[in-house]
Design a protein around this motif. Sequence first.
Motif, PDB file in Angstrom:
ATOM      1  N   GLN A 176      23.825   0.454  23.760  1.00  0.00           N
ATOM      2  CA  GLN A 176      24.068  -0.986  24.109  1.00  0.00           C
ATOM      3  C   GLN A 176      23.111  -1.038  25.346  1.00  0.00           C
ATOM      4  N   LYS A 177      22.497  -2.607  25.441  1.00  0.00           N
ATOM      5  CA  LYS A 177      21.679  -2.749  26.548  1.00  0.00           C
ATOM      6  C   LYS A 177      22.448  -3.950  27.215  1.00  0.00           C
ATOM      7  N   LEU A 178      22.537  -4.039  28.464  1.00  0.00           N
ATOM      8  CA  LEU A 178      22.946  -4.941  29.111  1.00  0.00           C
ATOM      9  C   LEU A 178      22.099  -5.322  30.194  1.00  0.00           C
ATOM     10  N   GLY A 179      22.131  -6.595  30.757  1.00  0.00           N
ATOM     11  CA  GLY A 179      21.484  -7.303  31.887  1.00  0.00           C
ATOM     12  C   GLY A 179      22.578  -7.774  32.837  1.00  0.00           C
ATOM     13  N   VAL A 180      22.244  -7.598  34.181  1.00  0.00           N
ATOM     14  CA  VAL A 180      23.022  -7.857  35.284  1.00  0.00           C
ATOM     15  C   VAL A 180      22.536  -8.578  36.283  1.00  0.00           C
ATOM     16  N   VAL A 181      23.031  -9.545  36.861  1.00  0.00           N
ATOM     17  CA  VAL A 181      22.470 -10.520  37.756  1.00  0.00           C
ATOM     18  C   VAL A 181      23.291 -10.643  39.060  1.00  0.00           C
ATOM     19  N   VAL A 182      22.787 -10.129  40.220  1.00  0.00           N
ATOM     20  CA  VAL A 182      23.780 -10.444  41.220  1.00  0.00           C
ATOM     21  C   VAL A 182      23.137 -11.302  42.367  1.00  0.00           C
ATOM     22  N   LYS A 183      23.862 -12.200  42.742  1.00  0.00           N
ATOM     23  CA  LYS A 183      23.349 -13.310  43.451  1.00  0.00           C
ATOM     24  C   LYS A 183      24.199 -13.373  44.883  1.00  0.00           C
ATOM     25  N   VAL A 184      23.467 -13.405  45.944  1.00  0.00           N
ATOM     26  CA  VAL A 184      24.402 -13.473  47.054  1.00  0.00           C
ATOM     27  C   VAL A 184      24.321 -14.784  47.684  1.00  0.00           C
ATOM     28  N   LEU A 185      25.968 -15.218  47.614  1.00  0.00           N
ATOM     29  CA  LEU A 185      26.328 -16.562  47.689  1.00  0.00           C
ATOM     30  C   LEU A 185      26.665 -16.856  49.276  1.00  0.00           C
ATOM     31  N   ASP A 186      26.827 -15.539  50.227  1.00  0.00           N
ATOM     32  CA  ASP A 186      27.248 -15.951  51.806  1.00  0.00           C
ATOM     33  C   ASP A 186      26.900 -14.775  52.312  1.00  0.00           C
ATOM     34  N   VAL A 187      26.546 -14.832  53.642  1.00  0.00           N
ATOM     35  CA  VAL A 187      26.739 -13.399  54.646  1.00  0.00           C
ATOM     36  C   VAL A 187      27.211 -14.072  55.635  1.00  0.00           C
ATOM     37  N   LYS A 188      28.398 -13.352  56.158  1.00  0.00           N
ATOM     38  CA  LYS A 188      29.053 -13.570  57.446  1.00  0.00           C
ATOM     39  C   LYS A 188      28.404 -12.695  58.601  1.00  0.00           C
ATOM     40  N   PRO A 189      28.545 -13.333  59.934  1.00  0.00           N
ATOM     41  CA  PRO A 189      28.159 -12.685  61.200  1.00  0.00           C
ATOM     42  C   PRO A 189      28.779 -11.260  61.282  1.00  0.00           C
ATOM     43  N   ASN A 190      29.892 -11.003  60.742  1.00  0.00           N
ATOM     44  CA  ASN A 190      30.505  -9.966  60.736  1.00  0.00           C
ATOM     45  C   ASN A 190      29.949  -8.737  59.810  1.00  0.00           C
ATOM     46  N   GLY A 191      29.003  -9.232  58.954  1.00  0.00           N
ATOM     47  CA  GLY A 191      28.598  -8.324  57.839  1.00  0.00           C
ATOM     48  C   GLY A 191      29.069  -8.321  56.508  1.00  0.00           C
ATOM     49  N   ASN A 192      30.317  -9.284  56.499  1.00  0.00           N
ATOM     50  CA  ASN A 192      30.695  -9.365  55.101  1.00  0.00           C
ATOM     51  C   ASN A 192      29.872 -10.362  54.267  1.00  0.00           C
ATOM     52  N   LYS A 193      29.692  -9.935  52.933  1.00  0.00           N
ATOM     53  CA  LYS A 193      28.842 -10.748  52.152  1.00  0.00           C
ATOM     54  C   LYS A 193      29.632 -11.057  50.887  1.00  0.00           C
ATOM     55  N   THR A 194      29.451 -12.264  50.454  1.00  0.00           N
ATOM     56  CA  THR A 194      29.943 -12.746  49.157  1.00  0.00           C
ATOM     57  C   THR A 194      28.952 -12.870  48.120  1.00  0.00           C
ATOM     58  N   ILE A 195      28.977 -12.133  46.976  1.00  0.00           N
ATOM     59  CA  ILE A 195      28.360 -11.978  45.853  1.00  0.00           C
ATOM     60  C   ILE A 195      28.870 -12.443  44.601  1.00  0.00           C
ATOM     61  N   GLN A 196      27.978 -12.815  43.559  1.00  0.00           N
ATOM     62  CA  GLN A 196      28.432 -13.302  42.398  1.00  0.00           C
ATOM     63  C   GLN A 196      27.607 -12.618  41.256  1.00  0.00           C
ATOM     64  N   THR A 197      28.393 -11.701  40.390  1.00  0.00           N
ATOM     65  CA  THR A 197      27.781 -10.872  39.454  1.00  0.00           C
ATOM     66  C   THR A 197      28.091 -11.534  37.990  1.00  0.00           C
ATOM     67  N   THR A 198      26.835 -11.382  37.188  1.00  0.00           N
ATOM     68  CA  THR A 198      26.778 -12.068  35.951  1.00  0.00           C
ATOM     69  C   THR A 198      26.262 -10.951  35.143  1.00  0.00           C
ATOM     70  N   THR A 199      27.110 -10.408  34.098  1.00  0.00           N
ATOM     71  CA  THR A 199      26.907  -9.463  33.321  1.00  0.00           C
ATOM     72  C   THR A 199      26.599 -10.107  31.847  1.00  0.00           C
ATOM     73  N   ASN A 200      25.517  -9.662  31.197  1.00  0.00           N
ATOM     74  CA  ASN A 200      25.129 -10.378  29.888  1.00  0.00           C
ATOM     75  C   ASN A 200      24.841  -9.177  28.889  1.00  0.00           C
ATOM     76  N   ILE A 201      25.959  -9.201  27.747  1.00  0.00           N
ATOM     77  CA  ILE A 201      25.822  -8.238  26.865  1.00  0.00           C
ATOM     78  C   ILE A 201      25.471  -9.097  25.408  1.00  0.00           C
ATOM     79  N   ALA A 202      24.727  -8.596  24.786  1.00  0.00           N
ATOM     80  CA  ALA A 202      24.334  -9.224  23.568  1.00  0.00           C
ATOM     81  C   ALA A 202      25.534  -9.400  22.527  1.00  0.00           C
ATOM     82  N   GLY A 203      25.618 -10.804  22.075  1.00  0.00           N
ATOM     83  CA  GLY A 203      26.718 -10.866  21.196  1.00  0.00           C
ATOM     84  C   GLY A 203      28.009 -11.655  22.003  1.00  0.00           C
ATOM     85  N   GLN A 204      28.017 -11.516  23.398  1.00  0.00           N
ATOM     86  CA  GLN A 204      29.364 -11.837  23.936  1.00  0.00           C
ATOM     87  C   GLN A 204      29.016 -12.728  25.144  1.00  0.00           C
TER      88      GLN A 204
END
Length: 218
Positions: free
Chosen positions: A55-83
Amino acid sequence: MKYLATLTIAISAISAGQVSPTSGGRYTFATKYVKGQVFKYNMGVQFTGPQPGNQKLGVVVKVLDVKPNGNKTIQTTTNIAGQKPQVSTITLDKYSKPVDNNFGSFTGSLGLPLSPIKIGEKWSGDVQMAGGVAGGVPIKGKYTFKGFSTINGTKVATIVFDMDMKALFNATGSGTQVVRVSDGQLYSMNMVMNMDIPNPNTKKIAKAKINMSVALTK
């Protein structure tokens, strides 16, 4: 295969971060994210056992926000053929662990050693796997910092690891990860997992081996 979701989450439990020298020959690990950044990974998975395949997968991680305290919000999109693409959002702390300590998707990074370490030193880290077939399953990791090298002009740090997810399919794993020193993003990873899974034909438990590779493409 339903086990792919488990595997992509498990990878998050073995990823490290930005590396900086400190006193006494030690190095600190931290993460570095910038709002709007996008990281792309290719994954390859080979199964042996009652459900063999590739199986081959493609994953895209996008940084949505970064807070001064070091917290960060990310969005992960996982692409699997046929799904249909799987999209999830998670907030990580400054050590790249989820603020609720539950991994629900691949993040490309993970909880780091809380104090500076030397080359050759070991550390441990436990997290939870959340969601899907893996709700509430503990992941126990043991890591060893092996040192630095340069690959295609990129300075990287190498970490070897062992992973215990015995609460899920009696799974154990080991492998090597390579991390970019500059920003702490996972550069590449190879892992072998052994699991006990139900044979869909006989309904009995059978041994399975999974070889997985991950490579940062952007």
